[in-house]
Design a protein around this motif. Structure first.
Motif, PDB file in Angstrom:
ATOM      1  N   ILE A   2       0.844  -1.192   0.000  1.00  0.00           N
ATOM      2  CA  ILE A   2       0.000   0.000   0.000  1.00  0.00           C
ATOM      3  C   ILE A   2       0.883   1.247   0.000  1.00  0.00           C
ATOM      4  O   ILE A   2       1.844   1.340   0.764  1.00  0.00           O
ATOM      5  CB  ILE A   2      -0.943   0.039   1.217  1.00  0.00           C
ATOM      6  CG1 ILE A   2      -1.932  -1.131   1.174  1.00  0.00           C
ATOM      7  CG2 ILE A   2      -1.700   1.369   1.284  1.00  0.00           C
ATOM      8  CD1 ILE A   2      -2.811  -1.229   2.410  1.00  0.00           C
TER       9      ILE A   2
ATOM     10  N   LEU B 119      -4.043   6.753  -3.416  1.00  0.00           N
ATOM     11  CA  LEU B 119      -3.883   5.500  -2.683  1.00  0.00           C
ATOM     12  C   LEU B 119      -3.654   4.399  -3.717  1.00  0.00           C
ATOM     13  O   LEU B 119      -4.448   4.250  -4.657  1.00  0.00           O
ATOM     14  CB  LEU B 119      -5.117   5.181  -1.828  1.00  0.00           C
ATOM     15  CG  LEU B 119      -5.470   6.212  -0.756  1.00  0.00           C
ATOM     16  CD1 LEU B 119      -6.521   7.187  -1.276  1.00  0.00           C
ATOM     17  CD2 LEU B 119      -6.013   5.531   0.496  1.00  0.00           C
TER      18      LEU B 119
ATOM     19  N   LEU C  91      -2.832   0.313  -4.322  1.00  0.00           N
ATOM     20  CA  LEU C  91      -2.839  -1.037  -3.753  1.00  0.00           C
ATOM     21  C   LEU C  91      -2.155  -1.989  -4.722  1.00  0.00           C
ATOM     22  O   LEU C  91      -2.637  -2.195  -5.838  1.00  0.00           O
ATOM     23  CB  LEU C  91      -4.275  -1.493  -3.491  1.00  0.00           C
ATOM     24  CG  LEU C  91      -4.458  -2.914  -2.946  1.00  0.00           C
ATOM     25  CD1 LEU C  91      -3.898  -3.031  -1.525  1.00  0.00           C
ATOM     26  CD2 LEU C  91      -5.936  -3.310  -2.964  1.00  0.00           C
TER      27      LEU C  91
ATOM     28  N   LYS D 158      -4.342  -7.102   0.810  1.00  0.00           N
ATOM     29  CA  LYS D 158      -4.373  -6.009   1.783  1.00  0.00           C
ATOM     30  C   LYS D 158      -5.585  -5.101   1.558  1.00  0.00           C
ATOM     31  O   LYS D 158      -5.609  -3.956   2.027  1.00  0.00           O
ATOM     32  CB  LYS D 158      -3.088  -5.186   1.684  1.00  0.00           C
ATOM     33  CG  LYS D 158      -1.813  -5.973   1.898  1.00  0.00           C
ATOM     34  CD  LYS D 158      -1.728  -6.515   3.316  1.00  0.00           C
ATOM     35  CE  LYS D 158      -0.332  -7.029   3.655  1.00  0.00           C
ATOM     36  NZ  LYS D 158       0.160  -8.068   2.755  1.00  0.00           N
TER      37      LYS D 158
ATOM     38  N   PHE E   5      -6.545  -1.312   3.016  1.00  0.00           N
ATOM     39  CA  PHE E   5      -6.610  -0.261   2.002  1.00  0.00           C
ATOM     40  C   PHE E   5      -7.939   0.492   2.096  1.00  0.00           C
ATOM     41  O   PHE E   5      -7.968   1.730   2.079  1.00  0.00           O
ATOM     42  CB  PHE E   5      -6.451  -0.895   0.623  1.00  0.00           C
ATOM     43  CG  PHE E   5      -6.348   0.087  -0.515  1.00  0.00           C
ATOM     44  CD1 PHE E   5      -5.166   0.780  -0.736  1.00  0.00           C
ATOM     45  CD2 PHE E   5      -7.418   0.288  -1.373  1.00  0.00           C
ATOM     46  CE1 PHE E   5      -5.057   1.669  -1.797  1.00  0.00           C
ATOM     47  CE2 PHE E   5      -7.321   1.175  -2.427  1.00  0.00           C
ATOM     48  CZ  PHE E   5      -6.137   1.871  -2.647  1.00  0.00           C
TER      49      PHE E   5
ATOM     50  N   TYR F  43      -8.006   2.783   5.049  1.00  0.00           N
ATOM     51  CA  TYR F  43      -7.293   4.023   4.783  1.00  0.00           C
ATOM     52  C   TYR F  43      -8.124   4.959   3.901  1.00  0.00           C
ATOM     53  O   TYR F  43      -8.080   6.185   4.071  1.00  0.00           O
ATOM     54  CB  TYR F  43      -5.951   3.737   4.119  1.00  0.00           C
ATOM     55  CG  TYR F  43      -4.912   3.137   5.037  1.00  0.00           C
ATOM     56  CD1 TYR F  43      -4.735   3.616   6.336  1.00  0.00           C
ATOM     57  CD2 TYR F  43      -4.085   2.087   4.608  1.00  0.00           C
ATOM     58  CE1 TYR F  43      -3.771   3.076   7.177  1.00  0.00           C
ATOM     59  CE2 TYR F  43      -3.118   1.551   5.445  1.00  0.00           C
ATOM     60  CZ  TYR F  43      -2.968   2.037   6.734  1.00  0.00           C
ATOM     61  OH  TYR F  43      -2.008   1.505   7.562  1.00  0.00           O
TER      62      TYR F  43
END
Length: 269
Positions: free
Chosen positions: A157, A174, A176, A181, A185, A188
Motif C-alpha cells: 500500500i 492510494l 494497492l 491487503k 486499504f 485508509y
C-alpha cells in the motif's frame, strides 16, 4: 498518432438531465433510491447493495450503471463500519471488473460523489460505473498522475499527496499492489474521506473518490479529492496547481497521523 479531439469529449443530454431528481441541490423529499420496490432495471442485489442501470442515461455512447450502497439515505462511505465498507468495495470492484470483461467498451470508470460540490444530484449514498464506447480515459490519465510526496508507505500500500494532480491542490493517491491487503486499504480510504470531511478545512463537505487501472499493471489506483470551486486557471487553461511545500507538509503530517492512529487494527476510529 495524432489524437482525435472529439474522442475526448462526452456529449451530455441536457434535455434528459433537467428531469433528473435532485436531492442535493433542491429541497426534494422523495428519494428514488429509498423507493426500492419501484426501482427499474436492477442487475444484482447483495444485501442492501443494489446494482442497477441508471434511469437517466445522460451520456451519449455509454452504458451507465450505479450501485446503491446502503438503505441508509443519510449514510456515507466515511462512516460505514469497516466490515461493511470492505464488502461494499469488494462488490463495487467486482462489478467494475465484470463490465470491463465484456470487452465491448473503450474504457470503464468507477467513482463516487459526496456532497454539494461533488457533482452528484442524489444525496443517498451511491457509486457509479460508467462504460464508454468511444472514450478511453487512459489517453488522458497516466501513471504519473499518481506520483507524489509520501504520506504512508506499507506492505502493498502506498498513500501520497499528488505532485502531478489532475485538477490541483489536494489530491490524495492510494495505490494497492497487494490485493490481500484490501481490507486495510479500504480502511485508509475511509480515514482519508473522513479527514477531508471533518478535519481538513471548516467549510468542506464534499469529496470524490475515483478508481483507476492501467493496462499491464495489476495495481489498483484511487484518488480521493476534496471538492471546492474549481480553480480558474484549470477552468480556463487546464493548468493544475499544487500548494506550497510548507503547507503541503503540514497536510501530510496531519493526515499521516490520522492514518497511523485510526488505521491501527487494534483501535477503533
Amino acid at each position: 498518432m495524432e489524437q482525435d479531439p472529439l474522442k475526448h469529449i462526452l456529449e451530455y443530454n441536457l434535455d434528459l438531465g433537467k428531469n433528473k431528481p435532485d436531492t442535493v441541490h433542491r429541497d426534494e423529499s422523495y428519494c428514488p433510491f429509498c423507493d426500492v420496490a419501484n426501482l427499474k432495471n436492477v442487475i444484482e442485489t447483495r444485501g442492501h447493495m443494489i446494482w442497477l442501470e441508471n434511469a437517466f442515461p445522460v451520456l451519449k455512447d455509454s452504458w451507465q450503471t450505479l450501485i446503491i450502497e446502503t438503505d441508509d439515505c443519510d449514510g456515507d462511505f466515511s462512516t460505514y463500519s469497516r466490515e461493511y465498507a470492505v464488502k461494499l468495495m469488494q462488490f463495487g470492484l467486482e462489478k467494475w471488473q465484470q463490465v470491463k470483461a465484456m470487452d465491448t467498451f473503450k474504457s470503464v470508470v468507477f467513482y463516487r460523489n459526496h456532497g454539494y460540490m461533488s457533482g452528484g444530484t442524489i444525496h443517498h449514498p451511491h457509486s457509479q460505473i460508467v462504460a464508454f464506447k468511444e472514450y478511453d480515459y487512459h489517453e488522458d490519465i497516466k501513471p504519473y498522475h499518481f506520483t507524489g510526496k509520501p504520506i504512508l508507505l506499507g506492505d502493498g500500500i502506498e498513500i501520497n499527496l499528488s505532485l502531478r494532480p489532475i485538477i490541483g491542490f489536494y489530491e490524495v493517491n492510494l495505490i494497492l499492489t497487494d490485493s490481500t491487503k484490501l481490507s486495510a486499504f479500504v480502511n485508509y480510504m475511509q480515514i482519508t474521506a473522513s479527514y477531508f470531511m471533518r478535519c481538513f478545512v471548516r467549510f468542506n463537505d464534499s469529496y470524490n473518490i475515483f478508481f483507476y487501472d492501467f493496462p499491464g499493471d495489476g495495481a489498483l489506483y484511487v484518488k480521493i479529492i476534496p471538492r471546492f470551486l474549481t480553480n480558474p486557471l484549470f477552468v480556463g487553461y487546464m493548468v493544475p496547481q499544487i500548494t506550497n511545500s510548507a503547507h503541503a507538509q503540514r497536510f501530510i503530517n496531519r493526515l499521516r497521523s490520522a492514518l497511523m492512529i485510526k488505521g491501527n487494527p487494534n483501535q477503533r476510529p
